[in-house]
Design a protein around this motif. Structure first.
Motif, PDB file in Angstrom:
ATOM      1  N   GLU A 128       0.841  -1.194   0.000  1.00 51.05           N
ATOM      2  CA  GLU A 128       0.000   0.000   0.000  1.00 51.05           C
ATOM      3  C   GLU A 128       0.881   1.252   0.000  1.00 51.05           C
ATOM      4  N   LEU A 129       1.909   1.219   0.836  1.00 51.91           N
ATOM      5  CA  LEU A 129       2.827   2.350   0.920  1.00 51.91           C
ATOM      6  C   LEU A 129       3.599   2.529  -0.388  1.00 51.91           C
ATOM      7  N   TYR A 130       4.027   1.411  -0.926  1.00 49.33           N
ATOM      8  CA  TYR A 130       4.764   1.413  -2.199  1.00 49.33           C
ATOM      9  C   TYR A 130       3.948   2.096  -3.296  1.00 49.33           C
ATOM     10  N   ILE A 150       1.169   4.077  -2.888  1.00 42.26           N
ATOM     11  CA  ILE A 150       0.716   5.438  -2.571  1.00 42.26           C
ATOM     12  C   ILE A 150       1.866   6.438  -2.719  1.00 42.26           C
ATOM     13  N   LEU A 151       3.096   5.984  -2.503  1.00 42.91           N
ATOM     14  CA  LEU A 151       4.261   6.864  -2.667  1.00 42.91           C
ATOM     15  C   LEU A 151       4.794   6.855  -4.101  1.00 42.91           C
ATOM     16  N   GLY A 152       4.230   5.982  -4.932  1.00 44.52           N
ATOM     17  CA  GLY A 152       4.666   5.915  -6.318  1.00 44.52           C
ATOM     18  C   GLY A 152       6.092   5.408  -6.469  1.00 44.52           C
ATOM     19  N   LEU A 153       6.517   4.502  -5.598  1.00 49.01           N
ATOM     20  CA  LEU A 153       7.910   4.036  -5.638  1.00 49.01           C
ATOM     21  C   LEU A 153       8.215   3.230  -6.895  1.00 49.01           C
ATOM     22  N   GLY A 154       7.179   2.699  -7.514  1.00 52.55           N
ATOM     23  CA  GLY A 154       7.375   1.962  -8.760  1.00 52.55           C
ATOM     24  C   GLY A 154       7.867   2.846  -9.890  1.00 52.55           C
ATOM     25  N   ASP A 155       7.707   4.157  -9.745  1.00 56.84           N
ATOM     26  CA  ASP A 155       8.133   5.080 -10.797  1.00 56.84           C
ATOM     27  C   ASP A 155       9.594   5.502 -10.651  1.00 56.84           C
ATOM     28  N   LEU A 156      10.221   5.132  -9.548  1.00 54.13           N
ATOM     29  CA  LEU A 156      11.616   5.525  -9.339  1.00 54.13           C
ATOM     30  C   LEU A 156      12.543   4.705 -10.226  1.00 54.13           C
ATOM     31  N   ASP A 157      13.670   5.312 -10.610  1.00 57.37           N
ATOM     32  CA  ASP A 157      14.614   4.574 -11.450  1.00 57.37           C
ATOM     33  C   ASP A 157      15.776   4.003 -10.640  1.00 57.37           C
ATOM     34  N   CYS A 158      15.660   4.000  -9.316  1.00 56.70           N
ATOM     35  CA  CYS A 158      16.708   3.408  -8.482  1.00 56.70           C
ATOM     36  C   CYS A 158      16.190   2.100  -7.872  1.00 56.70           C
ATOM     37  N   SER A 159      17.081   1.384  -7.186  1.00 60.01           N
ATOM     38  CA  SER A 159      16.667   0.125  -6.570  1.00 60.01           C
ATOM     39  C   SER A 159      15.749   0.379  -5.387  1.00 60.01           C
ATOM     40  N   VAL A 160      14.706  -0.392  -5.326  1.00 60.31           N
ATOM     41  CA  VAL A 160      13.808  -0.358  -4.174  1.00 60.31           C
ATOM     42  C   VAL A 160      13.656  -1.793  -3.696  1.00 60.31           C
ATOM     43  N   ALA A 161      13.996  -2.031  -2.437  1.00 59.34           N
ATOM     44  CA  ALA A 161      13.886  -3.382  -1.890  1.00 59.34           C
ATOM     45  C   ALA A 161      12.713  -3.433  -0.928  1.00 59.34           C
ATOM     46  N   ILE A 162      11.923  -4.469  -1.076  1.00 61.85           N
ATOM     47  CA  ILE A 162      10.781  -4.650  -0.190  1.00 61.85           C
ATOM     48  C   ILE A 162      11.011  -5.910   0.624  1.00 61.85           C
ATOM     49  N   LEU A 163      10.985  -5.762   1.933  1.00 62.87           N
ATOM     50  CA  LEU A 163      11.161  -6.915   2.808  1.00 62.87           C
ATOM     51  C   LEU A 163       9.859  -7.123   3.562  1.00 62.87           C
ATOM     52  N   ILE A 189       3.083   8.972   4.384  1.00 63.54           N
ATOM     53  CA  ILE A 189       3.589   7.836   5.162  1.00 63.54           C
ATOM     54  C   ILE A 189       2.886   7.782   6.515  1.00 63.54           C
ATOM     55  N   GLY A 190       2.720   8.936   7.141  1.00 64.49           N
ATOM     56  CA  GLY A 190       2.030   9.016   8.432  1.00 64.49           C
ATOM     57  C   GLY A 190       0.577   8.601   8.322  1.00 64.49           C
ATOM     58  N   TYR A 191      -0.006   8.857   7.167  1.00 60.76           N
ATOM     59  CA  TYR A 191      -1.388   8.431   6.942  1.00 60.76           C
ATOM     60  C   TYR A 191      -1.475   6.910   6.859  1.00 60.76           C
ATOM     61  N   VAL A 192      -0.557   6.309   6.124  1.00 59.03           N
ATOM     62  CA  VAL A 192      -0.593   4.852   5.966  1.00 59.03           C
ATOM     63  C   VAL A 192      -0.376   4.165   7.316  1.00 59.03           C
ATOM     64  N   ASP A 193       0.589   4.650   8.073  1.00 59.84           N
ATOM     65  CA  ASP A 193       0.857   4.055   9.375  1.00 59.84           C
ATOM     66  C   ASP A 193       1.754   4.992  10.186  1.00 59.84           C
ATOM     67  N   PRO A 194       1.213   5.635  11.218  1.00 58.66           N
ATOM     68  CA  PRO A 194       2.008   6.606  11.985  1.00 58.66           C
ATOM     69  C   PRO A 194       3.102   5.960  12.826  1.00 58.66           C
ATOM     70  N   ASN A 195       3.110   4.641  12.917  1.00 63.71           N
ATOM     71  CA  ASN A 195       4.154   3.969  13.705  1.00 63.71           C
ATOM     72  C   ASN A 195       5.426   3.705  12.910  1.00 63.71           C
ATOM     73  N   ILE A 196       5.384   4.041  11.636  1.00 61.80           N
ATOM     74  CA  ILE A 196       6.542   3.837  10.779  1.00 61.80           C
ATOM     75  C   ILE A 196       7.679   4.770  11.198  1.00 61.80           C
TER      76      ILE A 196
END
Ligand code: ZN
Length: 139
Positions: A22-24, A26-39, A66-73
């Motif tokens: 969801e965070l990925y 909503i932040l549009g991380l798929g549009d970045l041209d750098c490495s993004v690792a999801i664990l 990010i705070g909207y998705v989860d403020p504990n992040i």
């Protein structure tokens, strides 16, 4: 979990397990041209299970989103292999142009140029409602 794999970048930590996609999106991380690792489902002493996202570049993120998705992040900023900043997030009072109102009769569905504004109406239950028609933000 070791963060030294990243020299310059951002580690988004303590994401509630299952929320990383969801965070990925909503932040549009798929549009970045750098490495993004999801664990996913990393063992955590604090949360039991958690998700982590690592971004191999420093960039301005929308902290409110990010705070909207989860403020504990927590967000760790890494520069030259060192953690230079640890950011705690909080739920924003309003969130603009991130969520879309589901109500087909909402003014924002008709007037496309209006900003999509959602307001925090219930902090304890993390409820956001459309500023115009009060429809609850849905997932
Ligand atoms: Zn609405």
């Amino acid at each position: 979990m070791i963060i030294d794999a990243i020299k310059n970048g951002i580690v988004i930590d303590h994401i509630a397990a299952g929320k990383c996609m969801e965070l990925y999106q909503i932040l549009g991380l798929g549009d970045l041209d750098c490495s993004v690792a999801i664990l996913k489902n990393v063992t955590s002493r604090k949360l039991g299970r958690k998700d982590i996202i690592k971004i191999d570049r420093n960039l301005e993120l929308d902290w409110d989103v990010i705070g909207y998705v989860d403020p504990n992040i927590t967000v760790n900023i890494i520069r030259d292999g060192e953690q230079v900043e640890k950011r705690q997030l909080k739920m924003p009072e309003t969130i603009t142009n991130v969520l879309h109102c589901r109500n087909p009769r909402c003014i924002t569905s008709v007037e496309q140029e209006l900003p999509q504004v959602f307001k925090l109406t219930d902090r304890a239950n993390r409820v956001y409602r459309c500023l115009y028609c009060e429809t609850k933000a849905g997932k």
